[in-house]
Design an enzyme around this catalytic site. Structure first.
Site: not given
Length: 367
Positions: A343, A345, A257
């Site tokens: 993202h 994650e 990001c």
């Protein structure tokens, strides 16, 4: 519950447009850039994501708070959004695993919530007119005063916010006996990123946003990581210089990001503020290397320039956002470096992109 304490409130946009609602708990005024997230779940992780610092969050899901709040479902130590704007706020929650109501969670962190807003109309307006500064307030009789205060709030364009959310002192995460050591630059890092690195055999030392390369190098890491975070990437000159030093030495580097944008800037690729940005957990991305599609979690208001990326002989586009063809991932051709705009994650979100953490560890093991 505290239904009787609900007072009339408003959302005032920078262009003078007003939407009315009712306050939940805390009264007062809060300023920020208004944005919206289309996720249907994971609201607590969204509210505590450092990337949202300084933003007023509009949730497009009609019901917020129905599963309460849990102590272990946070991405930082407190609520990072400037305030919440929603349609229906659930005072009651039905999940046994919750530790408290969402109302209690917001009151404990002293953050404002406004509900009963026509969020469909508000989101449609933002989509049409673009992200802009706004204010939420219970001072419904002081519109002219709020307009004057709002006019003084700085634009997100050019605003450096990483220093507001970064750690002030280095800290460690994971097992010291782990196979790999990773130096992470905290420009707004989420806890689930650290969890994903640690469970893949990494011991991480997290450094403040303005740390020098020599400080990270002294940890003798096997790899370097640039985190997500809020604000405009362009003012983060120190982070860009750090990325250049890592690249100069061809050391394993991974950015997510804001970290992805910093890596692009370090390679001479400019960034720009998007009309609305991407915020949600169902964004389609195509991996150009494998040809596979991924459903991803995204949260960003800036992107890197695609034309400049394609013209850069040292950079390859690896991922594209399928809704608008913006660059979603790159790799540096002659360096051990890659980054993504979304993202992996996925907290909250799908797990299609978890392989990127494995890829980073693999790059480290081959170095």
């Amino acid at each position: 519950m505290k239904y009787t304490q609900r007072k009339k409130a408003l959302v005032l946009l920078a262009d003078g447009t007003i939407f009315y609602g009712k306050s939940i708990g805390m009264e007062g005024t809060s300023f920020g850039e208004v944005c919206f997230n289309t996720g249907t779940t994971g609201y607590q992780e969204i509210f505590t994501d450092p990337s949202y610092y300084g933003q007023l969050m509009v949730t497009t899901n009609a019901h917020i708070g129905n599963y309460g709040a849990a102590n272990d479902e946070v991405e930082s130590d407190d609520i990072k959004i400037a305030g919440l704007i929603c349609r229906n706020f659930s005072f009651e929650y039905s999940r046994p695993a919750a530790d408290e109501s969402l109302q209690s969670f917001f009151e404990r962190h002293n953050k404002m919530v406004i509900s009963d807003v026509d969020t469909r109309a508000l989101v449609s307006y933002i989509r049409e007119n673009g992200a802009m500064n706004a204010v939420i307030s219970t001072e419904v009789d002081n519109i002219e005063g709020l307009k004057k205060q709002l006019a003084e709030v700085p634009s997100m364009n050019g605003l450096e916010l990483a220093s507001q959310v970064s750690t002030t002192e280095p800290y460690y995460y994971g097992e010291e006996s782990a196979q790999y050591k990773i130096a992470a630059l905290d420009i707004g890092i989420k806890k689930n990123i650290l969890r994903n690195l640690a469970k893949r055999g990494a011991y991480i030392k997290v450094f403040p946003y303005n740390a020098k390369f020599e400080e990270l190098e002294a940890f003798n890491p096997d790899g370097y990581f640039l985190s997500n975070g809020p604000g405009d990437p362009e003012p983060l000159v120190e982070a860009q210089e750090l990325a250049k030093e890592v690249l100069k030495r061809d050391l394993p580097l991974f950015g997510i990001c804001l970290g992805h944008q910093v890596i692009a800037l370090a390679n001479g690729i400019s960034t720009y503020k998007m009309h609305n940005g991407h915020r949600g957990i169902n964004h389609p991305v195509k991996n150009l290397l494998s040809g596979k599609g991924e459903i991803t979690s995204q949260n960003h208001g800036f992107a890197i320039n695609r034309d400049e990326t394609e013209a850069n002989p040292n950079v390859e586009i690896t991922h594209l956002h399928l809704n608008d063809d913006t660059v979603a991932g790159i790799r540096i051709k002659d360096k051990n470096c890659f980054s993504v705009q979304y993202h992996p994650e996925a907290s909250p979100g799908p797990h299609d992109s978890m392989y990127l953490f494995d890829q980073f560890i693999e790059n480290i093991s081959k170095n």
